[in-house]
Design an enzyme around this catalytic site. Structure first.
Site, mmCIF file in Angstrom:
data_model
loop_
_atom_site.group_PDB
_atom_site.id
_atom_site.type_symbol
_atom_site.label_atom_id
_atom_site.label_comp_id
_atom_site.label_asym_id
_atom_site.label_seq_id
_atom_site.Cartn_x
_atom_site.Cartn_y
_atom_site.Cartn_z
ATOM 1 N N ARG A 158 0.856 -1.185 0.000
ATOM 2 C CA ARG A 158 0.000 0.000 0.000
ATOM 3 C C ARG A 158 0.893 1.236 0.000
ATOM 4 O O ARG A 158 2.050 1.194 0.461
ATOM 5 C CB ARG A 158 -0.893 0.031 1.239
ATOM 6 C CG ARG A 158 -1.872 -1.127 1.356
ATOM 7 C CD ARG A 158 -2.694 -0.968 2.635
ATOM 8 N NE ARG A 158 -3.697 -2.033 2.791
ATOM 9 C CZ ARG A 158 -3.502 -3.140 3.497
ATOM 10 N NH1 ARG A 158 -2.339 -3.335 4.111
ATOM 11 N NH2 ARG A 158 -4.448 -4.060 3.591
ATOM 12 N N LYS A 164 -2.353 -2.112 7.869
ATOM 13 C CA LYS A 164 -3.559 -1.566 8.504
ATOM 14 C C LYS A 164 -3.751 -2.178 9.891
ATOM 15 O O LYS A 164 -3.475 -3.357 10.100
ATOM 16 C CB LYS A 164 -4.787 -1.855 7.634
ATOM 17 C CG LYS A 164 -4.905 -0.948 6.421
ATOM 18 C CD LYS A 164 -6.228 -1.183 5.722
ATOM 19 C CE LYS A 164 -6.430 -0.201 4.574
ATOM 20 N NZ LYS A 164 -7.710 -0.416 3.901
ATOM 21 N N ARG A 200 -0.467 -2.161 -7.108
ATOM 22 C CA ARG A 200 -0.855 -3.186 -6.121
ATOM 23 C C ARG A 200 -1.852 -4.164 -6.749
ATOM 24 O O ARG A 200 -1.728 -5.386 -6.591
ATOM 25 C CB ARG A 200 -1.463 -2.495 -4.898
ATOM 26 C CG ARG A 200 -1.976 -3.432 -3.800
ATOM 27 C CD ARG A 200 -2.346 -2.575 -2.584
ATOM 28 N NE ARG A 200 -3.209 -3.250 -1.623
ATOM 29 C CZ ARG A 200 -2.772 -4.017 -0.626
ATOM 30 N NH1 ARG A 200 -1.486 -4.255 -0.478
ATOM 31 N NH2 ARG A 200 -3.614 -4.562 0.226
ATOM 32 N N HIS A 242 -4.391 -8.476 3.630
ATOM 33 C CA HIS A 242 -5.842 -8.384 3.791
ATOM 34 C C HIS A 242 -6.272 -9.105 5.066
ATOM 35 O O HIS A 242 -5.746 -10.168 5.399
ATOM 36 C CB HIS A 242 -6.559 -9.010 2.592
ATOM 37 C CG HIS A 242 -6.554 -8.135 1.376
ATOM 38 N ND1 HIS A 242 -6.762 -8.619 0.106
ATOM 39 C CD2 HIS A 242 -6.365 -6.794 1.234
ATOM 40 C CE1 HIS A 242 -6.696 -7.622 -0.760
ATOM 41 N NE2 HIS A 242 -6.465 -6.514 -0.103
ATOM 42 N N TYR A 244 -9.898 -10.095 -7.060
ATOM 43 C CA TYR A 244 -8.914 -10.371 -8.114
ATOM 44 C C TYR A 244 -9.268 -11.622 -8.908
ATOM 45 O O TYR A 244 -8.849 -11.753 -10.049
ATOM 46 C CB TYR A 244 -7.515 -10.490 -7.508
ATOM 47 C CG TYR A 244 -7.086 -9.200 -6.858
ATOM 48 C CD1 TYR A 244 -6.788 -8.078 -7.632
ATOM 49 C CD2 TYR A 244 -7.025 -9.072 -5.477
ATOM 50 C CE1 TYR A 244 -6.430 -6.874 -7.039
ATOM 51 C CE2 TYR A 244 -6.665 -7.878 -4.879
ATOM 52 C CZ TYR A 244 -6.369 -6.787 -5.671
ATOM 53 O OH TYR A 244 -6.027 -5.595 -5.089
#
Length: 307
Positions: free
Chosen positions: A151, A175, A252, A275, A284
Site C-alpha cells: 500500500r 492496517k 498493487r 488483507h 482479483y
C-alpha cells in the site's frame, strides 16, 4: 398521487432545505414511477391514489428498470426516492401502510480493479531507468511497489532497518498496526541496493534523522510523502500505459492479478497483500475470470455467435 408528490417535493424544498439537484432527481424518479403506475392500473395519473400502491407494484417497476439494463446505482437512487416519499406519506397519514418500508436497496456494482499489463510494467521500468540518484530511487520505488503489492502508506513508512537484503524480504506495518513480512524479487533487490548506495546524495538542508532512517527521500530532502509517490507513479504510467487510473494502487492491483494469472494460491496473495479476510482478495479472481473470458472470445472459433 400526483398531489402527494407535489406536496412531498415542497416539503423537501421548504422543510428539509434539500438541494435543487436532489429535488430535481427525486421529481424525475417519482414522475417515472407515477407513469408506470398509471399504465399498470390503467388510470390517469390524476386519479391514482398513494394507498393503491402495494409493495409488489414497486417491485414490478424496479424489475422493469433492471430488464431495461439500468445501472444498479441508478436503481438504488430511485429506491431511495420511493422509500423517502412513502415514509413522508405514512408520517402525514396519507397512507395507512408504507409499501416501501422493507424495500431493499440493490447493491451497487463493484468496479473491477484497474491493472497494467506485464508488457506495460516492463516499459514503465525501462522509462524509469537512469544514472542519477533520483532516477535510481524512482526505479527502486516502482520495482518495490509492483514487486511487493505494498500500500502507499506502507511504502512511505519503510525504514532501511526494515529491509533484509540477505533474505530478500522486508518488514511492513500494515492496517491496524499489523506487522507482516513481504518477500521481494531480484529486480527490486538490485535497484534497492543501487538506491541505498546513492541515497545520501538526495539529502538536503531539511534532511532530519527520520529521513536518514527512511528508504525513500522526497525532493525536499525529507522522508518521501504520499503525493510525491503518486506523482512519480502517474508520470511513468502515463508514458508507459493507457490505463485510465494511474496510481500506486494500480500497481498493487497488478501485482495481485499477475500472481493469480500465474497460478498463485489466493490465500498466499491474501497474506502478501495484508488483507484481513479472503473476501477482500477475491475481487482479483473476478479480474482473472474476465481476462479468461476475453482470451476465450478472441481465441476460440466457436466463442462468438456465428452469423
Amino acid at each position: 398521487m400526483k398531489k402527494a408528490i407535489d406536496k412531498y417535493l415542497r416539503y423537501l424544498n421548504i422543510e428539509r432545505n434539500a438541494s435543487s439537484h436532489t429535488i430535481t432527481s427525486y421529481e424525475n424518479d417519482l414522475t417515472q414511477f407515477l407513469s408506470f403506475c398509471s399504465a399498470h392500473f390503467e388510470l390517469p395519473p390524476e386519479q391514482l391514489r398513494p394507498e393503491q400502491i402495494e409493495r409488489i407494484t414497486i417491485r414490478l417497476w424496479l424489475g422493469e428498470l433492471s430488464e431495461r439494463g439500468l445501472a444498479k446505482s441508478s436503481i438504488a437512487r430511485k429506491v431511495a426516492a420511493i422509500r423517502s416519499f412513502f415514509k413522508y406519506c405514512f408520517k402525514r397519514g396519507i397512507v395507512v401502510q408504507n409499501p416501501a418500508h422493507l424495500l431493499v436497496v440493490p447493491k451497487k456494482d463493484t468496479p473491477l480493479p484497474k491493472t497494467v499489463s506485464p508488457e506495460d510494467i516492463s516499459r514503465m521500468m525501462e522509462l524509469a531507468e537512469g544514472d542519477s540518484p533520483r532516477s535510481t530511487q524512482n526505479r527502486a520505488l516502482l520495482e518495490l511497489l509492483y514487486g511487493t503489492g505494498l500500500r502507499l502508506s506502507e511504502l512511505i513508512n519503510i525504514d532501511v532497518k526494515d529491509i533484509n537484503l540477505k533474505l530478500n524480504q522486508l518488514k511492513v506495518l500494515g492496517k491496524g498496526a499489523k506487522q507482516r513480512i513481504v518477500p521481494f524479487g531480484k529486480q527490486a533487490k538490485k535497484w534497492l541496493i543501487n538506491h541505498l548506495d546513492t541515497k545520501a546524495e538526495l539529502y538536503g538542508e531539511r534532511t532530519d534523522e527520520d529521513a536518514r532512517q527512511a528508504v525513500f527521500i522526497a525532493a525536499s530532502g525529507q522522508r518521501i510523502y504520499a503525493r510525491a509517490v503518486q506523482r512519480i507513479v502517474k508520470d511513468f504510467l502515463q508514458r508507459a500505459s493507457e490505463v485510465t487510473q494511474k496510481s500506486p494502487h494500480v500497481l498493487r492491483h497488478s501485482f495481485a492479478t499477475h500472481l493469480l494469472d500465474q497460478g498463485a494460491d489466493i490465500r498466499i496473495i491474501k497474506e502478501l497483500l495484508g488483507h484481513a479476510n479472503l473476501a477482500a482478495t477475491q475481487v482479483y479472481t473476478h479480474t482473472s475470470v474476465e481476462r479468461l473470458k476475453n482470451v476465450y472470445k478472441q481465441a476460440h472459433p466457436r466463442a462468438e455467435n456465428q452469423s
